[in-house]
Design a protein around this motif. Sequence first.
Motif, PDB file in Angstrom:
ATOM      1  N   LEU A 109      11.696   3.325   0.651  1.00 54.75           N
ATOM      2  CA  LEU A 109      11.191   4.838   0.509  1.00 54.75           C
ATOM      3  C   LEU A 109      11.209   5.559   1.538  1.00 54.75           C
ATOM      4  O   LEU A 109      10.907   4.867   2.816  1.00 54.75           O
ATOM      5  CB  LEU A 109       9.705   4.546   0.073  1.00 54.75           C
ATOM      6  N   PRO A 110      11.399   6.683   1.778  1.00 56.19           N
ATOM      7  CA  PRO A 110      11.214   7.600   2.946  1.00 56.19           C
ATOM      8  C   PRO A 110       9.900   7.711   3.244  1.00 56.19           C
ATOM      9  O   PRO A 110       8.987   7.404   2.725  1.00 56.19           O
ATOM     10  CB  PRO A 110      11.655   8.892   2.339  1.00 56.19           C
TER      11      PRO A 110
ATOM     12  N   GLN B 257       6.288   9.114   1.569  1.00 51.84           N
ATOM     13  CA  GLN B 257       6.648   9.304   0.244  1.00 51.84           C
ATOM     14  C   GLN B 257       5.520   9.153  -0.746  1.00 51.84           C
ATOM     15  O   GLN B 257       5.428   9.891  -1.647  1.00 51.84           O
ATOM     16  CB  GLN B 257       7.620   8.136  -0.294  1.00 51.84           C
TER      17      GLN B 257
ATOM     18  N   VAL C  16       5.340   4.625   5.222  1.00 52.67           N
ATOM     19  CA  VAL C  16       5.526   5.350   3.891  1.00 52.67           C
ATOM     20  C   VAL C  16       4.466   5.954   3.453  1.00 52.67           C
ATOM     21  O   VAL C  16       4.556   7.100   2.711  1.00 52.67           O
ATOM     22  CB  VAL C  16       5.657   4.144   2.743  1.00 52.67           C
TER      23      VAL C  16
ATOM     24  N   SER D  28       1.477   8.650   3.339  1.00 53.73           N
ATOM     25  CA  SER D  28       1.194  10.091   4.174  1.00 53.73           C
ATOM     26  C   SER D  28      -0.460  10.091   4.449  1.00 53.73           C
ATOM     27  O   SER D  28      -0.757  10.793   5.353  1.00 53.73           O
ATOM     28  CB  SER D  28       1.465  11.151   3.203  1.00 53.73           C
TER      29      SER D  28
END
Length: 194
Positions: free
Chosen positions: A120-121, A124, A170, A172
């Motif tokens: 995953l960025p 994400q 990952v 936020s």
Amino acid sequence: MSLELLRQKDEFILRDGDVRVRVDFDALLARVRRGGRELITRAVGTKAGLQVIDCTAGLGGDSFILAAKGCSVTMVERSSSLFLMLEAALNNARTVPDLRPIVSRLHLVRGDARQVLSQLPAGQVDVVYIDPMFPPRQKTALVRGEIQLLQRLLGHDEDVQGLIEMGRRVASQRVVVKRPRRGGEPTGLMPTGE
């Protein structure tokens, strides 16, 4: 005794001698309806649409409670036995009108959470949730039996610290780690909330 995964009608049950464990979304729904204080909802948050990855889905209880409060939860489970139990329970729940809206916010993924997070960025998801396998609580025999059975199946989580670090990349908003009331903090990290 050895662990057995039994298929009974449309569900799977994990058994070790007299101890039986199943995914019970009906009981969880009753718990949600009774209300009361759920520490997980305070720690993770319950804003509708909040994107959560539950890295250690287990029997799905924490994920279900979060989904009942409006979160969209990706449940990651590495154990093939627990994955089958969760998959069957989710399929059954989709046919129950009271459960359908809640389980529609639950998405099950089989695999190791480290692999899932690594793909995953950054940023994400909103929250990464981790409930590592700790020693059993000293409460009732039933709770000890269930937790001991899961510990036998899963073993202890060795690299919680690494999973937390991956979660930090990952998520936020935050990484939430469930821990026992006395001790159990991952090495080098101090809790930043209640």
